[in-house]
Motif scaffolding. Structure first.
Motif, short mmCIF file in Angstrom:
data_model
loop_
_atom_site.label_atom_id
_atom_site.label_comp_id
_atom_site.label_asym_id
_atom_site.label_seq_id
_atom_site.Cartn_x
_atom_site.Cartn_y
_atom_site.Cartn_z
N SER A 3 0.82 -1.21 0.00
CA SER A 3 0.00 0.00 0.00
C SER A 3 0.85 1.26 0.00
O SER A 3 0.38 2.32 -0.38
N THR A 4 2.09 1.17 0.42
CA THR A 4 2.94 2.36 0.40
C THR A 4 3.56 2.59 -0.97
O THR A 4 4.23 3.59 -1.18
N ASP A 5 3.35 1.69 -1.91
CA ASP A 5 3.94 1.84 -3.24
C ASP A 5 3.12 2.73 -4.15
O ASP A 5 3.58 3.11 -5.21
N GLU A 473 -3.34 -5.89 0.69
CA GLU A 473 -3.50 -5.98 2.15
C GLU A 473 -4.70 -6.91 2.37
O GLU A 473 -5.85 -6.47 2.45
N ALA A 474 -4.43 -8.22 2.42
CA ALA A 474 -5.50 -9.23 2.32
C ALA A 474 -6.56 -9.10 3.40
O ALA A 474 -7.73 -9.40 3.17
N LYS A 475 -6.18 -8.65 4.59
CA LYS A 475 -7.13 -8.56 5.70
C LYS A 475 -7.73 -7.16 5.85
O LYS A 475 -8.44 -6.89 6.80
N GLY A 476 -7.45 -6.29 4.88
CA GLY A 476 -7.99 -4.95 4.94
C GLY A 476 -7.06 -4.01 5.70
O GLY A 476 -5.87 -4.30 5.87
N PRO A 477 -7.60 -2.87 6.15
CA PRO A 477 -9.01 -2.51 6.13
C PRO A 477 -9.52 -2.15 4.73
O PRO A 477 -8.74 -1.71 3.88
N THR A 478 -10.79 -2.37 4.49
CA THR A 478 -11.39 -1.98 3.22
C THR A 478 -11.30 -0.47 3.07
O THR A 478 -11.52 0.28 4.02
N ALA A 479 -10.96 -0.03 1.85
CA ALA A 479 -10.78 1.40 1.60
C ALA A 479 -10.93 1.65 0.11
O ALA A 479 -10.60 0.79 -0.71
N PRO A 480 -11.42 2.82 -0.28
CA PRO A 480 -11.56 3.14 -1.70
C PRO A 480 -10.18 3.23 -2.36
O PRO A 480 -9.26 3.83 -1.81
N HIS A 481 -10.05 2.63 -3.55
CA HIS A 481 -8.73 2.63 -4.17
C HIS A 481 -8.41 3.95 -4.85
O HIS A 481 -7.24 4.19 -5.19
N PRO A 491 -6.55 4.71 5.74
CA PRO A 491 -5.41 3.93 6.25
C PRO A 491 -4.06 4.62 6.15
O PRO A 491 -3.15 4.30 6.91
N GLN A 492 -3.88 5.55 5.19
CA GLN A 492 -2.60 6.22 5.02
C GLN A 492 -2.82 7.67 4.62
O GLN A 492 -3.43 7.94 3.57
N GLN A 493 -2.35 8.60 5.42
CA GLN A 493 -2.47 10.01 5.07
C GLN A 493 -1.62 10.31 3.84
O GLN A 493 -0.54 9.78 3.65
N GLY A 494 -2.14 11.16 2.99
CA GLY A 494 -1.43 11.53 1.76
C GLY A 494 -1.77 10.69 0.57
O GLY A 494 -1.36 10.99 -0.55
N PHE A 495 -2.56 9.61 0.79
CA PHE A 495 -2.95 8.74 -0.32
C PHE A 495 -4.31 9.17 -0.86
O PHE A 495 -5.30 8.43 -0.80
N THR A 496 -4.36 10.36 -1.44
CA THR A 496 -5.57 10.88 -2.06
C THR A 496 -5.18 11.70 -3.29
O THR A 496 -4.04 12.17 -3.41
N SER A 497 -6.13 11.88 -4.18
CA SER A 497 -5.89 12.72 -5.35
C SER A 497 -5.56 14.14 -4.94
O SER A 497 -4.63 14.76 -5.49
N ALA A 498 -6.32 14.69 -4.01
CA ALA A 498 -6.11 16.07 -3.59
C ALA A 498 -4.72 16.28 -3.02
O ALA A 498 -4.06 17.30 -3.29
#
Length: 624
Positions: A3-5, A473-481, A491-498
């Motif tokens: 997820s950090t990639d 991340e097989a066990k989640g948490p579920t999150a919009p891709h 789950p991770q700050q900074g992982f948004t389009s904005a």
């Protein structure tokens, strides 16, 4: 952690499977021309004579081959001898219409008593059966090159200078070029439009007339010497005739870029062809198409899948024009289909994209000699056989000076050096773009490279604002891709389009050079018990081609959305949880892109859309 990639997992995963599919297809019976078989004028006995090879059948344990000798000159040829080499293990077992002999791996075919004479314009063929998988190399015809090379003892002319265009009107253009040189003198020049000869002139100027207003054309020139040998073609000049409703839409012209990726491997299992762009109505609604992917090997741009790109024969039913390919036409495959698509949509621009997740490892070597890399890319993209198809190049490096499939340590200025070299080589009349990370986290991938500096040489960036979260991340948490903005519990700050767009702007990239990315697919988990994001899971949800990912066209009915978060739809059905964009969420994202002053939007990729292109329609209407 994956997820950090901020991975671009669509090209990552499907490109791995695509290679296998391509190889499997190549062993089917097909008249796939080998590289040396491209028809071109050559000289033998002071005549323009060529020899071309086609593998007309392939049944696995053996094959049928055919050589065709054609006299395109003005002097009769009295006999012919074709020579070529096969790699060890490939050999001729029987032949007809020629006497074929060999010395080890070197093969020689001589005419029979009745088929040696070739009048101007005549051609003759001979065939053979063989075993092995090798392709012929080192072809010689009567001692000279088979495909436009030398008369023994006579050097072919040099390439003329790249033409310049002037006096452009609705229907005409004047071309001028610097002279070629030859050891025995230049006789005349062939003027090529889109790789096809339109005139032969004795001087270094030509005015092409009868053109269509508001249309793109590409011109090259090649010289002929007194023995009728042709030299290499010049560089290409692109011309856009006046009138016809305007010029190329894009940043700075007042119109937004609406660009989609077309994948070469989609023509296999997905059976998604360039014709689908026409029947869905999508070709009329986008301004640009990125053709993915070319490879990056040994510091150079190389073909990705030559069979899909240039050799695959299209039936009338699958062809954009409705006309079936023939075995002997000079260009087939998706490139020829894209050419037909551009004929229907003259203002449509097509770029050849290189790299992608699986093939990004080659950029590190390319960064060691940016000028050589740019030269190789230009020579491939502007190859006269398909120069008219492409309007520029896109590079998809995942990721400069950061870790993707592998870790790159080229340095923060490597991308800038590469894009500068590409711009210098491709010039102002070609588009040069790049797909880049959307990791807006503190110390993330955007912080690892000088995107502002590199962007000075680019028309725009395709910011890959998707694949932030997924079932790696097989066990989640579920999150919009593909969240547009942050939300409580992300789950991770900074992982948004904005966040990505804001960081790139802060680094100094103009908003007009940023395109917002949209995924035409969803990512999902199974074993989920709650509807809202943030739930636990047991693994990736089932998908048609791979686990954890599915096309929008399937999800819209299989698992309809029943909620939104951070500007992206999500769906909970049974124990599966999916996130994906819908026409409604795309409309909201396009409104946001316009509010931010972005240059437009792009999407990955066409085949995930419905048959009537409803997501493409949402992108187009949202940016109008």
């Amino acid at each position: 952690m994956r997820s950090t990639d901020v991975p671009r997992s669509v090209p990552r995963q499907r490109l791995r499977h695509r290679t296998t599919a391509a190889l499997a297809t190549l062993v089917l019976p097909a008249a796939a021309l080998v590289g040396l078989a491209t028809p071109s004028h050559a000289a033998a006995e002071a005549s323009a004579v060529t020899a071309t090879f086609a593998k007309t059948q392939d049944w696995g344990s053996g094959f049928e081959g055919k050589w065709t000798i054609k006299n395109s000159g003005s002097t009769t040829v009295s006999s012919w001898t074709v020579e070529w080499d096969y790699p060890s293990g490939t050999k001729v077992t029987s032949a007809w219409d020629a006497t074929v002999t060999n010395s080890a791996d070197h093969w020689t075919a001589k005419n029979l008593s009745w088929n040696g004479t070739l009048a101007p314009g005549a051609s003759v063929s001979f065939g053979f059966n063989g075993t092995g998988s090798g392709a012929p190399t080192g072809c010689k015809l009567n001692g000279g090159s088979c495909d436009g090379g030398d008369v023994p003892g006579d050097t072919a002319p040099t390439a003329p200078g790249t033409p310049t265009a002037s006096g452009i009107t609705d229907t005409s253009v004047k071309l001028s070029w610097s002279a070629a040189t030859d050891d025995k003198g230049v006789k005349n020049y062939d003027v090529l439009r889109g790789g096809a000869k339109v005139a032969t002139v004795t001087g270094t100027t030509y005015t092409d007339t009868g053109l269509t207003a508001g249309t793109d054309y590409s011109y090259t020139v090649q010289a002929r010497d007194t023995a009728d040998q042709t030299g290499p073609v010049s560089g290409a000049v692109k011309v856009h005739t006046t009138g016809g409703g305007g010029t190329d839409p894009g940043p700075g012209t007042g119109d937004a870029v609406k660009m989609g990726y077309f994948t070469d491997w989609g023509v296999y299992g997905r059976q998604y062809y360039p014709k689908n762009l026409e029947t869905s109505g999508s070709a009329a609604k986008v301004t640009h198409i990125n053709y993915a992917f070319g490879n990056v090997q040994g510091g150079k741009c190389t073909m990705g899948d030559a069979y899909a790109d240039t050799d695959m024969a299209y039936t009338a039913a699958n062809s954009v024009s409705g006309v079936a390919d023939t075995w002997d036409q000079p260009l087939r495959g998706a490139f020829n289909q894209l050419r037909q698509l551009k004929a229907k949509h003259p203002n449509l621009k097509i770029l050849w994209s290189f790299g992608g997740w699986t093939w990004s490892g080659g950029f590190g070597e390319a960064a060691k000699n940016p000028a050589a890399f740019a030269e190789s890319c230009y020579n491939l993209v502007e190859d006269p056989r398909w120069a008219d198809v492409f309007d520029g190049i896109d590079i998809d490096w995942e990721y400069p000076n950061a870790c993707g499939l592998t870790c790159d340590t080229s340095g923060p200025d490597a991308l800038k050096k590469l894009t500068s070299a590409l711009r210098s080589k491709f010039g102002a009349n070609n588009l040069v773009t790049a797909a880049i990370t959307a990791d807006g986290s503190s110390g993330g991938k955007i912080d690892k490279a000088d995107y502002a500096g590199a962007g000075q040489s680019l028309d725009w960036y395709n910011v890959m604002t998707y694949d932030f979260f997924g079932a790696w991340e097989a066990k989640g948490p579920t999150a919009p891709h593909s969240p547009l903005t942050s939300y409580s519990g992300i789950p991770q700050q900074g992982f948004t389009s904005a966040d990505a767009i804001a960081k790139l702007k802060a680094q100094g990239v103009p908003a007009s050079k940023l395109l917002l990315g949209i995924g035409f697919y969803g990512r999902g988990w199974t074993g989920v018990t709650q509807k809202e994001p943030g739930g636990t899971a047991t693994g990736p949800a089932a998908g048609t081609y791979e686990q954890g990912i599915e096309d929008y066209k399937v999800l819209k009915t299989k698992c309809p959305s029943n909620g939104t978060v951070a500007g992206t739809a999500y769906a909970f059905c049974g124990s599966d949880w999916w996130s994906y964009d819908t026409p409604a969420t795309i409309g909201s994202k396009m409104a946001w892109a316009k509010q931010q002053g972005l240059g437009g939007a792009f999407f990955w990729e066409f085949s995930g859309d419905t048959a009537n292109g409803e997501l493409v329609s949402a992108v187009a209407s949202g940016l109008n």
